[in-house]
Design a protein around this motif. Structure first.
Motif, PDB file in Angstrom:
ATOM      1  N   THR A 166       0.832  -1.194   0.000  1.00 18.42           N
ATOM      2  CA  THR A 166       0.000   0.000   0.000  1.00 18.42           C
ATOM      3  C   THR A 166       0.875   1.256   0.000  1.00 18.42           C
ATOM      4  OG1 THR A 166      -1.695  -1.206   1.227  1.00 18.42           O
ATOM      5  CG2 THR A 166      -1.872   1.200   1.205  1.00 18.42           C
ATOM      6  N   LYS A 177      -2.596  -1.152  -3.317  1.00 19.05           N
ATOM      7  CA  LYS A 177      -3.473   0.015  -3.249  1.00 19.05           C
ATOM      8  C   LYS A 177      -2.647   1.302  -3.115  1.00 19.05           C
ATOM      9  CE  LYS A 177      -7.308  -2.323  -0.925  1.00 19.05           C
ATOM     10  NZ  LYS A 177      -8.106  -2.373   0.314  1.00 19.05           N
ATOM     11  N   ARG A 178      -3.030   2.295  -3.898  1.00 17.41           N
ATOM     12  CA  ARG A 178      -2.408   3.628  -3.892  1.00 17.41           C
ATOM     13  C   ARG A 178      -0.900   3.611  -4.170  1.00 17.41           C
ATOM     14  NH1 ARG A 178      -4.964   3.453   0.804  1.00 17.41           N
ATOM     15  NH2 ARG A 178      -3.179   4.131   2.024  1.00 17.41           N
ATOM     16  N   GLU A 191      -9.674  -0.690  -9.587  1.00 18.12           N
ATOM     17  CA  GLU A 191     -10.690   0.337  -9.379  1.00 18.12           C
ATOM     18  C   GLU A 191     -10.039   1.687  -9.071  1.00 18.12           C
ATOM     19  OE1 GLU A 191     -14.576   0.928  -6.511  1.00 18.12           O
ATOM     20  OE2 GLU A 191     -13.962  -1.090  -7.078  1.00 18.12           O
ATOM     21  N   ARG A 192     -10.484   2.724  -9.769  1.00 20.53           N
ATOM     22  CA  ARG A 192      -9.990   4.098  -9.616  1.00 20.53           C
ATOM     23  C   ARG A 192      -8.482   4.226  -9.870  1.00 20.53           C
ATOM     24  NH1 ARG A 192     -13.000   3.180  -5.251  1.00 20.53           N
ATOM     25  NH2 ARG A 192     -11.243   3.361  -3.827  1.00 20.53           N
ATOM     26  N   SER A 193      -7.912   3.314 -10.617  1.00 22.33           N
ATOM     27  CA  SER A 193      -6.473   3.353 -10.914  1.00 22.33           C
ATOM     28  C   SER A 193      -6.186   4.205 -12.146  1.00 22.33           C
ATOM     29  CB  SER A 193      -5.934   1.946 -11.138  1.00 22.33           C
ATOM     30  OG  SER A 193      -5.998   1.216  -9.944  1.00 22.33           O
ATOM     31  N   THR A 234      -6.287  -0.921  -6.363  1.00 24.55           N
ATOM     32  CA  THR A 234      -7.212   0.197  -6.210  1.00 24.55           C
ATOM     33  C   THR A 234      -6.445   1.504  -6.011  1.00 24.55           C
ATOM     34  OG1 THR A 234      -8.963  -1.198  -5.307  1.00 24.55           O
ATOM     35  CG2 THR A 234      -9.103   1.149  -4.807  1.00 24.55           C
ATOM     36  N   SER A 235      -6.783   2.494  -6.812  1.00 27.02           N
ATOM     37  CA  SER A 235      -6.194   3.840  -6.760  1.00 27.02           C
ATOM     38  C   SER A 235      -4.684   3.849  -7.005  1.00 27.02           C
ATOM     39  CB  SER A 235      -6.521   4.532  -5.428  1.00 27.02           C
ATOM     40  OG  SER A 235      -7.921   4.676  -5.283  1.00 27.02           O
ATOM     41  N   THR A 238      -1.240   3.986  -9.467  1.00 29.06           N
ATOM     42  CA  THR A 238      -0.790   4.599 -10.708  1.00 29.06           C
ATOM     43  C   THR A 238       0.229   3.660 -11.329  1.00 29.06           C
ATOM     44  OG1 THR A 238      -1.132   6.845  -9.893  1.00 29.06           O
ATOM     45  CG2 THR A 238       0.410   6.573 -11.723  1.00 29.06           C
ATOM     46  N   SER A 273     -14.224   2.958 -12.649  1.00 29.84           N
ATOM     47  CA  SER A 273     -13.756   4.341 -12.467  1.00 29.84           C
ATOM     48  C   SER A 273     -12.258   4.515 -12.714  1.00 29.84           C
ATOM     49  CB  SER A 273     -14.125   4.872 -11.069  1.00 29.84           C
ATOM     50  OG  SER A 273     -15.525   4.857 -10.881  1.00 29.84           O
ATOM     51  N   ALA A 274     -11.634   3.600 -13.443  1.00 22.54           N
ATOM     52  CA  ALA A 274     -10.201   3.710 -13.751  1.00 22.54           C
ATOM     53  C   ALA A 274      -9.983   4.629 -14.946  1.00 22.54           C
ATOM     54  CB  ALA A 274      -9.619   2.338 -14.046  1.00 22.54           C
TER      55      ALA A 274
END
Length: 186
Positions: free
Chosen positions: A67, A87-88, A127-129, A107-108, A110, A148-149
């Motif tokens: 993370t 994540k993140r 998700e959201r990446s 998730t999230s 980059t 939401s990526a």
């Protein structure tokens, strides 16, 4: 070294080849140019770690936490990261070829200029990446979540996207030629 704590430690250039570091705490550690080839690091916590040119080749990383870790030119070739959490994380110019990333969570995260060829990515979560211009060509992405990526410019040519989820994803200029998209959600 099982369960050992290296929290905040500067391990630059250290050699942990084939080390048994299961459940190790590497929270905020500096692992630049560290060699973790074939190490057993299942359930380890790499939260906030810096990993520039770190070698994870063939490492056992199942259910480890990465993370908010930073990877630049890291090498995970052949590593097993089943159900690992990224994540993140920032994953830049990194070799993730031939990895087991089944059920990994990004998730999230980059991700840029990262090679995922030959990796098992089934049921992974992005998700959201931020995955702009990523190359997923020829991959098996069955049951992968891209909700939401940012996938603008990403390539999905000849890709299995069965049951994949793209709800609210940015797909501007993404290429999806010759894909299997049965039961995918957009």
């Amino acid at each position: 070294l099982t369960g050992c704590s290296f929290e905040g430690a500067d391990l630059t250039g250290a050699n942990f080849t084939k080390a048994k570091l299961r459940d190790a705490n590497l929270y905020s550690a500096i692992l630049d140019r560290t060699n973790l080839t074939d190490a057993d690091m299942r359930y380890a916590d790499f939260t906030g770690a810096d990993c520039e040119q770190t070698k994870f080749n063939g490492a056992r990383l199942a259910e480890s936490k990465f993370t908010a870790a930073h990877f630049y030119k890291a090498d995970f070739n052949g590593a097993d990261a089943f159900e690992a959490s990224f994540k993140r994380s920032f994953i830049i110019n990194t070799d993730m070829t031939a990895m087991n990333l089944r059920r990994a969570n990004f998730t999230s995260a980059t991700m840029s200029d990262t090679d995922l060829s030959g990796s098992n990515i089934v049921k992974a979560v992005f998700e959201r990446s931020f995955l702009q211009d990523m190359d997923f060509e020829g991959r098996d992405l069955e049951d992968v979540t891209f909700k939401s990526a940012n996938l603008s410019g990403a390539s999905f040519k000849n890709t299995n996207l069965k049951n994949a989820t793209f709800t609210s994803a940015n797909m501007d200029s993404a290429q999806m030629q010759k894909c299997t998209i049965s039961q995918a959600t957009f």
